[in-house]
Design a protein around this motif. Structure first.
Motif, PDB file in Angstrom:
ATOM      1  N   LEU A   1      -5.024   4.034  -8.656  1.00 55.89           N
ATOM      2  CA  LEU A   1      -4.111   5.020  -9.247  1.00 55.89           C
ATOM      3  C   LEU A   1      -4.777   5.790 -10.379  1.00 55.89           C
ATOM      4  CD1 LEU A   1      -0.792   2.953  -9.283  1.00 55.89           C
ATOM      5  CD2 LEU A   1      -1.306   4.934  -7.853  1.00 55.89           C
TER       6      LEU A   1
ATOM      7  N   VAL B   1       2.032   1.793  -3.461  1.00 55.13           N
ATOM      8  CA  VAL B   1       0.994   2.378  -4.322  1.00 55.13           C
ATOM      9  C   VAL B   1       0.883   3.877  -4.059  1.00 55.13           C
ATOM     10  CG1 VAL B   1      -1.463   2.390  -4.877  1.00 55.13           C
ATOM     11  CG2 VAL B   1      -0.291   0.225  -4.505  1.00 55.13           C
TER      12      VAL B   1
ATOM     13  N   SER C   1       0.832  -1.206   0.000  1.00 54.44           N
ATOM     14  CA  SER C   1       0.000   0.000   0.000  1.00 54.44           C
ATOM     15  C   SER C   1       0.866   1.255   0.000  1.00 54.44           C
ATOM     16  CB  SER C   1      -0.930   0.003   1.216  1.00 54.44           C
ATOM     17  OG  SER C   1      -1.832  -1.085   1.169  1.00 54.44           O
TER      18      SER C   1
ATOM     19  N   LEU D   1      -8.066   0.020  -0.561  1.00 54.35           N
ATOM     20  CA  LEU D   1      -6.773  -0.207  -1.203  1.00 54.35           C
ATOM     21  C   LEU D   1      -5.951  -1.208  -0.403  1.00 54.35           C
ATOM     22  CD1 LEU D   1      -4.462   0.435  -3.195  1.00 54.35           C
ATOM     23  CD2 LEU D   1      -3.830   2.330  -1.665  1.00 54.35           C
TER      24      LEU D   1
ATOM     25  N   VAL E   1      -5.004  -4.776  -2.049  1.00 58.09           N
ATOM     26  CA  VAL E   1      -3.884  -4.130  -2.728  1.00 58.09           C
ATOM     27  C   VAL E   1      -3.347  -4.941  -3.895  1.00 58.09           C
ATOM     28  CG1 VAL E   1      -2.110  -5.114  -1.218  1.00 58.09           C
ATOM     29  CG2 VAL E   1      -1.743  -2.864  -2.287  1.00 58.09           C
TER      30      VAL E   1
ATOM     31  N   GLN F   1       3.692   5.526  -5.821  1.00 58.12           N
ATOM     32  CA  GLN F   1       3.398   5.691  -7.252  1.00 58.12           C
ATOM     33  C   GLN F   1       2.393   6.818  -7.469  1.00 58.12           C
ATOM     34  OE1 GLN F   1       2.689   1.852  -9.388  1.00 58.12           O
ATOM     35  NE2 GLN F   1       3.229   0.913  -7.433  1.00 58.12           N
ATOM     36  N   ARG F   2       1.409   6.909  -6.576  1.00 57.92           N
ATOM     37  CA  ARG F   2       0.426   7.982  -6.687  1.00 57.92           C
ATOM     38  C   ARG F   2       1.098   9.344  -6.602  1.00 57.92           C
ATOM     39  NH1 ARG F   2      -4.032   9.365  -2.080  1.00 57.92           N
ATOM     40  NH2 ARG F   2      -2.104   9.942  -1.026  1.00 57.92           N
TER      41      ARG F   2
ATOM     42  N   GLU G   1      -6.354  -3.982  -6.513  1.00 59.27           N
ATOM     43  CA  GLU G   1      -7.001  -2.676  -6.521  1.00 59.27           C
ATOM     44  C   GLU G   1      -6.094  -1.548  -6.985  1.00 59.27           C
ATOM     45  OE1 GLU G   1     -10.265  -0.010  -5.725  1.00 59.27           O
ATOM     46  OE2 GLU G   1     -10.052  -2.142  -6.134  1.00 59.27           O
ATOM     47  N   ALA G   2      -4.778  -1.798  -7.079  1.00 58.01           N
ATOM     48  CA  ALA G   2      -3.811  -0.712  -7.288  1.00 58.01           C
ATOM     49  C   ALA G   2      -4.100   0.097  -8.551  1.00 58.01           C
ATOM     50  CB  ALA G   2      -2.401  -1.275  -7.318  1.00 58.01           C
ATOM     51  N   LYS G   3      -4.338  -0.573  -9.682  1.00 64.79           N
ATOM     52  CA  LYS G   3      -4.516   0.163 -10.939  1.00 64.79           C
ATOM     53  C   LYS G   3      -5.751   1.059 -10.892  1.00 64.79           C
ATOM     54  CE  LYS G   3      -4.781  -0.264 -15.952  1.00 64.79           C
ATOM     55  NZ  LYS G   3      -5.790   0.803 -16.047  1.00 64.79           N
TER      56      LYS G   3
END
Length: 725
Positions: free
Chosen positions: A265, A28, A25, A253, A257, A31-32, A260-262
């Motif tokens: 994001l 992610v 998480s 999330l 995880v 990345q966000r 759900e990540a894509k």
């Protein structure tokens, strides 16, 4: 293995899984944060899932704005039909960046492309053109629609315009100022009546009064050196649902995880990229709409003094709203109709067509993201736009039924659903909930308080604030906004996140999940449900207290008297003022109709008879219209009526039947003489269209028999329907 060992093993598996989910998480979120900076660095950032090409740049208009008109490039294997009217999707500039209307394959744009329509998208740049106004934006949107119409001059209809949320009221203003420019207008989750709602719900309508009016909007714009930060609007949206903002979304999330990540994001790229507005734009919106509620009442004028009256709109208007939308509830999406009209007959007399659909559950964003829960509605609306475009004036509710449950003529139904329109009255809209006179007086008092506080601020504080503010301080305030900081804090620009990427890669290489049957996973979910319930309770308590304060404070006779709304002065109507020119035109139109009962030929006879027979049912569905299209296509090109002429004849025949049904139907032989070729053709087409939906009820059968006698048919009603079924 002993029970104790089993429990220990389950706990060990759970903690391993939980720790790994935590690391993933964090990655992610990292990345966000990186996506946030990458997105902000783009010249024209958007989240469209489709390729586009620039058609017109609003910055090059006489009154420049930061809006752009683009053509959506159909995906491979999808072709646009040049005969179909183009669809223009206009995205909301309400704090977030552009692209939400085309963010997914099954979005509004996706539905339009799948139906074969050429598609255009109106978006905007992150920063406004200095000095641009809301009026300038409306003028630009009119120029864009005119450009699209020119590019598709041979299409069978004018451009269809879809306005999402805030873009909806802009499109309505544009159409009111340019009545003959567009085809059908679809408003998705668009608020037009900002005071509307019901007690115990719809808390956003109280916000202006709770803050003392729009002086804080002016202060925020001044601190921004003439710029209003859209992050403040995003923060308002987030404050509506404490449970979702502070727990459900991050927990969703964390708990999913791996899958759900894509989705997370993709959505956060849009959610986390607020745009800027000129301070004067936001002030106009707050004064005239949020607090003033002036649009539906016809109290807004352009810079040249033209009054914006929504009754001027000649295009069909489709309002799509939802009970699950806490930002634009059905009352705010529909009560403008009550402000404009006292009875549905006035809508007909004005020649306006209004269609509404109310979803049971979808939230605000889902309305125009067109998630799977609303995919049915968007696909159906797009597929029957040609039906709506020629719909007779009046108020209708769209009802969408599963086609498999419909009896008769399944081949005439497009797709998996039957689109049906039911005639409605204003009482049907009132059933959704309306303000009492006391409520309207409260909101009017809040609007007066807002004007007073704004005047005090502008007189005593604004000069000092503007003198102290600078571009440097404004930029610092924007960058330090909590909404932006929570994205930036988890990016690679934060040294504390340096080890997260490597740790996440290690976790993915050695991922171990605890099964759904793990008791500690179940305990985690129970704890999450408790947290959600608690935050929902806190939010409900806050909203109840806010509502109680607003209702009590602004019901004070002392306060109402101080702001000039004491006694009978407080009973001023919120309805749009009478328009004598419109009433004169209506009277003249009725006088012209007196000479039209016996005017016309085959087309007039057919449509008049069809209206007469079906009118008592108060319902229209796509099967009859699709049969009309089949009949139209069977005629030679020189015999076919174009859409505009068809609409004109249909509306005139409806007016004649409504004005004097017996006289209108008695004149049928003058249009298509009994026993003539025209009479036979009219009856044949009439039987085909009526049979498409099935035998009419008894009153319709009586009327059909009457028409058959007038036009010289020897076949009985039953035989005619049976022969064409």
């Amino acid at each position: 293995m002993s029970e104790q060992n089993v429990q220990f093993s389950a706990l060990q598996n759970y903690w391993t899984d939980a720790a790994q989910r935590f690391v993933l998480s964090l990655d992610v979120l990292r990345q966000r944060g990186n996506d946030y900076f990458d997105h902000a660095a783009m010249k024209a950032p958007n989240v469209l899932n489709f390729g586009v090409e620039l058609v017109a740049d609003g910055r090059k208009l006489e009154r420049p704005v930061n809006y752009l008109l683009t053509r959506v490039i159909p995906p491979e294997g999808v072709a646009a039909d040049p005969r179909k009217p183009p669809i223009v999707v206009v995205d909301p500039r309400a704090g977030h960046g552009p692209g939400i209307g085309g963010m997914k394959d099954y979005s509004e744009i996706g539905a339009a492309l799948a139906a074969g329509h050429p598609c255009y998208f109106v978006g905007f740049l992150p920063e406004p053109v200095p000095g641009q106004t809301i009026e300038d934006v409306c003028r630009a949107e009119a120029a864009f629609v005119e450009k699209v119409a020119t590019l598709h001059a041979n299409a069978d209809g004018k451009p269809i315009v879809i306005g999402n949320c805030q873009a909806g009221w802009q499109i309505m203003m544009m159409a009111a100022l340019n009545p003959n420019l567009t085809g059908p207008i679809m408003l998705a989750g668009s608020p037009l009546s900002y005071w509307a709602g019901v007690h115990g719900k719809n808390p956003m309508r109280y916000l202006g009064g709770l803050l003392g009016g729009t002086w804080l909007t002016a202060l925020t714009g001044d601190l921004g050196a003439g710029i209003f930060d859209g992050a403040n609007l995003v923060a308002n949206f987030e404050s509506l649902n404490l449970a979702n903002t502070y727990w459900s979304k991050p927990y969703n999330l964390y708990s999913k995880v791996d899958t759900e990540a894509k989705r997370f994001l993709d959505f956060e790229t849009w959610w986390g990229s607020p745009v800027l507005l000129n301070a004067n734009e936001m002030q106009w919106i707050a004064d005239n709409l949020f607090v003033g509620n002036k649009l539906a009442a016809g109290q807004i004028r352009t810079s040249d003094g033209t009054r914006i009256d929504l009754r001027n709109i000649k295009s069909p208007i489709i309002c799509f709203c939802s009970w699950g939308d806490n930002i634009t509830p059905p009352q705010q999406a529909l009560d403008w109709i009550l402000d404009l009209y006292q009875d549905a007959s006035e809508i007909v007399a004005n020649g306006q067509t209004i269609v509404y659909a109310v979803h049971e559950s979808i939230g605000h964003l889902g309305i125009f993201v067109s998630g799977q829960v609303a995919q049915k509605e968007h696909s159906e609306f797009v597929s029957v736009m040609d039906l709506i475009d020629v719909l007779p004036p009046g108020l209708y509710e769209a009802v969408i039924d599963v086609a498999g449950a419909v009896e008769g003529n399944r081949a005439l139904i497009q797709g998996d659903y039957l689109f049906r329109l039911e005639a409605r009255t204003l009482d049907d809209v009132r059933k959704f909930g309306v303000n009492s006179d006391l409520d309207n007086k409260r909101f009017a008092t809040a609007a007066r308080v807002s004007q007073i506080n704004l005047g005090l601020y502008q007189t005593f504080l604004q000069p000092a604030v503007r003198a102290a503010a600078s571009e440097t301080t404004a930029a610092f305030l924007r960058e330090s906004h909590p909404h932006r900081q929570r994205f930036a804090a988890f990016s690679d620009r934060n040294p504390a996140m340096a080890s997260v990427k490597a740790a996440a890669e290690t976790v993915r290489a050695h991922r171990k999940t605890a099964g759904d049957n793990n008791p500690f996973v179940a305990m985690e979910r129970i704890g999450s449900a408790w947290m959600t319930t608690w935050l929902d309770s806190v939010g409900a308590m806050r909203e109840a207290m806010s509502e109680a304060f607003f209702l009590n404070a602004y019901a004070s006779p002392w306060l109402q008297a101080i702001v000039g709304l004491g006694g009978e002065q407080g009973e001023e109507s919120r309805r749009a003022a009478r328009d004598l020119n419109r009433e004169i035109a209506s009277t003249e139109m009725r006088a012209r109709l007196e000479d039209r009962f016996e005017a016309g030929g085959l087309e007039e006879a057919f449509l008049r008879a069809l209206i007469y027979i079906r009118l008592p049912e108060g319902s229209i569905d796509e099967r009859g219209f699709n049969m009309l299209k089949i009949i139209r296509e069977s005629r030679t090109a020189g015999e076919r009526l174009d859409n505009q002429r068809f609409k004109e004849i249909l509306r005139e025949q409806l007016q004649l039947v409504t004005l004097d049904p017996e006289r209108a139907i008695a004149a049928l032989p003058k249009l298509a003489p009994a026993g003539s070729t025209e009479g036979a053709k009219a009856l044949k087409a009439l039987h085909m269209v009526i049979a498409a939906r099935g035998a009419p009820p008894k009153e319709g059968q009586r009327r059909l028999a009457q028409v058959e006698q007038l036009l010289g048919s020897k076949a009985s009603t039953t035989q005619a329907l049976g022969g064409n079924g």
